[in-house]
Structures are given as structure tokens and as C-alpha cells.
Write an enzyme that holds these catalytic residues in place. Sequence first.
Site, PDB file in Angstrom:
ATOM      1  N   ALA A 751     -58.445 -50.536 -26.207  1.00 35.59           N
ATOM      2  CA  ALA A 751     -57.384 -51.092 -25.359  1.00 35.59           C
ATOM      3  C   ALA A 751     -56.005 -50.794 -25.942  1.00 35.59           C
ATOM      4  O   ALA A 751     -55.729 -51.121 -27.087  1.00 35.59           O
ATOM      5  CB  ALA A 751     -57.569 -52.598 -25.205  1.00 35.59           C
ATOM      6  N   GLU A 752     -55.161 -50.174 -25.119  1.00 39.06           N
ATOM      7  CA  GLU A 752     -53.761 -49.967 -25.489  1.00 39.06           C
ATOM      8  C   GLU A 752     -52.943 -50.873 -24.582  1.00 39.06           C
ATOM      9  O   GLU A 752     -52.966 -50.731 -23.363  1.00 39.06           O
ATOM     10  CB  GLU A 752     -53.389 -48.489 -25.304  1.00 39.06           C
TER      11      GLU A 752
END
Length: 992
Positions: A751-752
Site C-alpha cells: 500500500a502506497e
Amino acid sequence: MVLQVESNKYEEKTQEIARQVLAVTQENRSFLAALRDQMRWDDKLLDWAMSNPGLRVQLFRFIDTLPALHSKSEIASHLQEYLGDESVELPAALKAILNFANPDSMPAQVAATTVGNAVQTLAHKYISGENIKQVIKTVERLRKDKMAFTIDLLGEAVITEIEAQSYLERYLELMQQLVEASQNWAKIPAIDEADGENIPKVQVSVKLTAFYSQFDPLDAEGSEAKVSEHIRTLLRRAKELGTAVHFDMEQYAYKNITFTILKKLLLEAEFRQRTDIGMTIQAYLRDSEQDAREIIAWLKQRGYPLTIRLVKGAYWDQETIKAAQKHWPQPVYHDKVATDANFEAITQLLLENHQYVYSAIGSHNVRSQSRAIAIAENLQVPRRRFEMQVLYGMGDKIAKALVDKGYRVRVYCPYGDLLPGMAYLIRRLLENTANSSFLRQNLENRPIEELLAPPIPVLTSPSLAGGTEGGFCGVADTDFAKEESRDSSRLAFENVRQQLGKTYLPFINGEYVNTTTFVDSLNPSNFSQIVGKVGLLSVEQAEEAMKFAKAAFPAWKKTPVKQRADILRQAGKLMEQRRAQLSAWIVLEVGKPVKEADAEVSEAIDFCLYYAEEMERLDQGIIYDVLGETNRYIYQPKGIAIIISPWNFPLAIACGMTVAALVSGNCTLLKPAETSSVITAKFTEILIEAGIPKGVFQYVTGKGSQVGAYLVNHPDTHVIAFTGSQEVGCRIYAEAAILKPGQKHLKKVIAEMGGKNAIIVDESADLDQAVVGVVQSAFGYSGQKCSACSRVIVLEPIYDAFVERLVEATKSLNIGEAELPSTQVGPVIDANAQARILEYIEEGKKEAKLALELPAPTQGYFIGPVIFSEVPANGVIAQQEIFGPVLAVIRVKDFQKALEVANNTNYALTGGLYSRTPSHIEQAQADFEVGNLYINRNITGAIVSRQPFGGFKLSGVGSKAGGPDYLLQFLEPRHITENIQRQGFAPIEGAD
């Protein structure tokens, strides 16, 4: 060289003249051995720079920083930091003056004074004055020596429209005062007349880029319109005063547009008959001979001659570095001999066409100048049509020798403050101290035969620049300085506009499937324009897609890595072929300006090529064999990957996450943001054409709260790769951790989740560089990048000056539809984003000072750039991610406090530092809590392999995209050990 064969007839005369000039200029002893003890400090600095390459670099870095230092203590401290490094071998005299413990001590003050004064003296050798009064004294001294002049105003790198207007006004004033002073100058026939024609006593040299802060070849028409009006004003006033005007040449990117603007303008009826104007050709450029031929042909058409100043070129390092970084062909010759040969060829070309052109031969190389004289004398070129030029402070003895031989010599005289003049000074110092410099070689008493030898270049084809980064070489962005590139972009927009409004369906198990629900994707620059209609999957259809992915996985898992990698390479090839069209779709669907859209296509292609290489590397595994036992460390795919991609990098991020999962052997479902689904549909078409098997990749458009959530929670999901908001990312992370019935594995989440990125600007920063970098980082793509700068933390001593220039530079930005080539700030993505950002702006007005709020167009989702100053470090707009063109400027007392403020957020994605203080740079590298730290450059635009992208804290979880460990997240590592010993024996490699 075309002219090389026939030029041999001038060689004997060249040698004769050169030896005469050289005899006058040469010292009787070696420069390096000459009177060391009696040398002044400025001479010593140059001497040391020539004899010690390591010291040369550090010394010039210190000189570059010097104008930003405001006290002797700062100067002393920086002296020690730059020159006290153990890797720098210091001369005894320099080592002695640096031997102080405290920068406030008396010895430190003496050191600062000594070196500071030496640099000032050095600068004044090459800069003709700091004001017009000093310049007038300089040129009057030159005229006494029978030398003409041309005056150049330093500090022409404008970053605001106020500065561009000021540049014009200062030139108008300069011409006025020089002409007034010239009324008292006696006529000097050697330089003021030739062939019965008067030559203007006053000449100025100007640069086109200084007339418009947003000068850009991409916006050729807009730049031409802005610049041409200033040029007309200048030329009209110059005619009234009787002043000549010469146009300098700058970086290669501006060459073609500069020639185009000048050629068009100088054919206008008002200016066509003017002969008191000139332009410049740089011989170090590979295409300069062709430029010369084209200008001569144009001058024949024009019917009236102009001056062409021929120079070697002053930006060689800059040009080679930029081309290497951009993966563009090198525009300059790699070696000095090739440049010298080209210089001689163009000299001959100009002089052989003397009836159409006035030649100004600018060089400090005795051979180059003598060659020109030999050709001119052989052809009996009239004196009016030929002169020699040198730079102020360089080649003085050569200039005097040429004057004594009866030639007209003009001295190029820069003037201005030391601060804007420092870049010019560094270029002169680099030129003077380079091993290949004729001046240096002459001072070192090299043999005359060596100095005057004909330049015979080794024939090599122009190399493609770029090199490799860790073995990977990315693709080149489009060079919009080329007219054909701009034409391709324009045609692509025409083509894409004809396709607007089409319907795009999900792609399931090798087929496009109908849906009952559709959503319109709108152009955020003009929300009445429908880019495409997108069909949205139902949850039932999403379940079907999962079943097909599960069925396809066993075969895809066993597909050879080379075969999977080749599909990625083919996808990259197709994207390169469709680059201009893909860029146009990005511009129209998500409102990203043209250059940034083009760079995004490059990033997508790089992801394909890089991950293909990386998977082939990983597929080799790691071998740890010992006698009697084999050990293999290998990887296998995890299973099914769900890709949830964002709208702000609709092609690059969607592509990067998707192809990483695919090449690793995972069956992959791509669910894009609704607002960018047309672009991902185009990406889907490319993967299909590249040969992706059915069921292996599926395009699953749908509501994130329904289809996205369903896929995240599905028990057959193995990997979830997400880029988006912190709120959604944290929810995915939490939901993925819950074990569902029948689920026999733990889900991997990548996850960014964004950032609240800061740039620190300290007292030693180059403010021109810092302001431009902050503006680009904050307002590029309207601040809608995870990496965008939303906070700039500025140290107290320069805070007010920085804010003032930041505001003016931002005012100079063009706000408009993303597809317009002049646009730097386009729209935000949609109405919801616009409303949210406006709420933050209102909040900012309550807690900080509004320094700037620019108006914006109303036909799209536009918000003009907003700057808040005096922002409290813990304020809402300093802590929460706004994702729009809103910048908070925070004042701090010292560098330590700046780092504390920068690190005091929930995010750790990108950060920047503008500083020329080595200890600050070193401390930032250690203590600035960000995944990507950028020093003395903008903080957006990470490049695959070269700058892997990703952060930590609440900015995200997982390895960096485009980095060497990114694919590991989509793989299960396995280890296999086999005992190969049987009954006491084992295969032994190399045994008989």
C-alpha cells in the site's frame, strides 16, 4: 567535415600567423613554476585548481556558495567544510589558514577575509563591473587599447515575469547610459569604421529566455509571442540610440526555437533592412554546421547581412549531463579536437559567404583565430565583414596581439552583481583550468607544434547517451524542443478527440463483457466533455472473474519466465509506438499537462522493461551447493493479485503494479479508479495485443466500495497492491488481515498511501534553484502527486526573500486547460476534490497568512495555486494531506528545527533539501525521515531503477516501486535441498 579537404590550402598561412601571435603571448617559463611565493591569493587559487582535481571541485563548489554567505564566520565554516575533507589534498599555504577550531575566532576571520577577497578579485577579472558606472570605465579602457566591446547583463535566468520586465528595462537603461557616455568618445577608426561604413560604438548582448519566465519550446507559439514583443521594444530603442544588439545562444534545448523566433522577426518589414543585429552559433554542437548553412541560405533570402558570432560553446558539462539523464542523443562533440575542427569548418563556411554575413570569430585558441585570419586574407574579406572576439579577462595578450596586427577585436564584457554572476564565473574558471584549455596549455609552455597542430577528430558516430543504472537503461522522454515531436503531439490530440465518448467494457476471461451500469469519465479541464463511457462490473461478475483467474493460475505459474517477460517487453514496445496517443488520453482524462503525461508514459514503459529484467534475474535463484548436497533458493508466484490503481498516475502506477504481478506468475485483476478508467482500458488493449493469455489478466472496473471491497475480502486473493488515500489503504490493510472461511494463506498487502512532503531551504541555498524547484514540486499537476511538496520549511535569515520570490514565480505560472502547451497548472480531478481543497483553503485562512491565491478558469475543475506563509508547524494545512495546489510555508530558526518540523507528521514519503552546506546535506541524509530524499532538485518525478519510489510510517507498507526488491512481494521464496551422496560417493565436479 565537408570543408576539411579543401581547407588544407589555408594551413601554411594559418601556421605562419599563429606562430607570430603565439610569440607575443607565450611566457618564458612554466606557469605552474612561476614565482609561486609572489603570487596573489587569487592566482594561487587558480594554480591549485589546475594542479589538484579534487581540490578544484571542492574549491569551485565553495566559490559557488560564497555569495549566499553573509558573515565571515559562515565563510570560515564553509571553507573548512568544503576544503577540510580528508579526500582533498591541500597545499601547505591553504592548510595553514584553515587551521582554526572555531569559525568565530580571529584566525577564522582572517581566513574568511583572505579567501573571500581572493574570490572577489578573481570575479572582477572576468566581470567588467558591478554597475554601469564601472562598466563605462572598463569599456573606455578597452577603447584606449583599440578594442570594441559588447555588454552582457548577468543574472538573466528569470523565474518571474517581474524579473523578465526588469531585464528589458535594465537593458534599455544600459543602452541609454552607454550611448550618452559615448558622446565623449573620440572616434577610433580601427573599431568604429570599416570600408567607409560607421560601426556602432555601443553593442549589447542579450538572451531570449530572459524575456519570458516560462520560455519553453513545447509552447513555441506562446513563447514566441511573449518574447517577440520585448525584442521589438529593444530593437526599436536600439535603432533610436544607434546601438547594435547581439542575441546570445544558450542551452541546446532553446537553440531551434531561438533561431525560429529571430528569423521570423528579422524578416518583418520594420527590421528586415537592419544590419546592426547578430546571432550566435556554438561549434560544440553536432548540428551547428547545418545551422550555419541554413542561416546563410536565410540571409540570402533576407537580402541584408547580419553578424554571426561563432563560439565553441559554454555549457558542455551541462549538455552532456542532461542528455545522459534524459537518455537523449548527445548534442555536443565528446572531445575538444572535434569541436575545434568543426569550429574551423564553420569559420571557413562563414567567411566564404562574407557577402551575406558578418563573421565574428570568438575564441581564445590562437590556432582558431589564426585560421580565421588566414582564410579572410586569402579571400580578401572586407574589414567590415570580419572581426575577432574574446571574453573579458581571458586571452588578453591574444587580443592585444591581434589588435597590433590591425584586426578589429571585440571584447565580450559581462557585468552585474557577484551573486547572479557566480554561475558565469564558475564557467570561466572551469574553462581556464581544464586540461584541454588552450590558455592553460599555452601557459604551461606546451610545444608550439602541439599547440598549433591541425585538429583531426577521430571519426565516431554520435552516441546515444544514457548509460545504465545498475544495468538498466530506461527509455527517453519526448524532446519537445524538436518540431517533429510537437507535431506528433498535436496530431495525437486530433486523433484522440475523434474517439471521445466511446464505451469501454470490463475484460473478463479474454472477452469484453456487457454491464448494466455505466459511468461517464469527464475531462476535468472541461467537464462538459465526455472522454468515455465506462461499464461497471457487478459483484457477481467480479466473482466470475475470480474463478477464471483461479482456473488460469496453474498454467500461468508454469509458463517460463522468459515467455512472461517477453510479453512485458512487447507491451512496452507497443506503448512506445503509441506514446503520443497515450499522453493525449492522460491529458484529457485526468488533466495532466503534456510534458508530465509524456513522462508518465516513459515510466510505464520502464516498469515493463525493468520488471522483465528483474524477474529473469530472480528466476536464476541462488545456489548454495556443498560437496554431497545441492541447495537451491528459488521463487514461485503467490496466486491471485488484486491491483487497485489511482487516477493521478493512471497509466504508470496501474501498469507498474499490474506487470509486476503478471511477470511474477500471478493471475491479476486490475481495478482502476473510476475517473481514469479509459486510460486503463487503453492499457488493457496493449496487454491483450502483447499476448497475455485469457484469464491471466482481467480488467475489472467497478465501484470501489463494492467490487473493490469484495475482491479485497475474497478468500482466493493472495496479494493486494493498492495506491491511494491513507483512509482506504488502512481499511484494506485491516480487512486483508482477517482470515476468511476456506482461506489457507495470509494476504500480502502493498500500500502506497501518500505524504505530507516537505522541502527545507537553508541559508546557503541557491534561491533561484530553490524557488523553481519548490514551484515545480508544489504546483506540477496541481499538487496532485503523492510526492508533491505541500510544505516548505525555510530558515529565518532568508525567509522573507524566499517567500517574495516564491509568490512572484507562482504568479508567473500559466493556469489553463491541460492540453494547452503553455499550461503549467491544470485542473484538479473532479468536483469532489475541488470542494475538499477549497475547504482546506478556508481552514488555512484561519490559521496562517494568505500570501497568494490565484484566480482560475471556471469551465473546469480549476483551483489556482495558493500559498500560505507564517504557517504553524502543527496547523491543519501543515499536517493533513490536501492533494491540491496548496503550499504551506513554515518559518524556523535553525536547521535542526527544520528537520524536527519536517519529520513531525504521520507520513514519510518524499522530502527535499536545498542547501550548499555539506554538514546540512550529511545530516539530512541521516535524519530526514522520508523514503525518497532529493537534494538540490525538485522532489517529484521518480525514475524507475534510478530512483525507486515509496515511503514508510503512514505513507505506506511494502518495498519501493521500480526497485530491486519490489517483485519479491509477489513471490513465495522456497528452498530445496537434495542429498546427492549415495553409498558413500557423490558427483564431484571436475573429477576424472
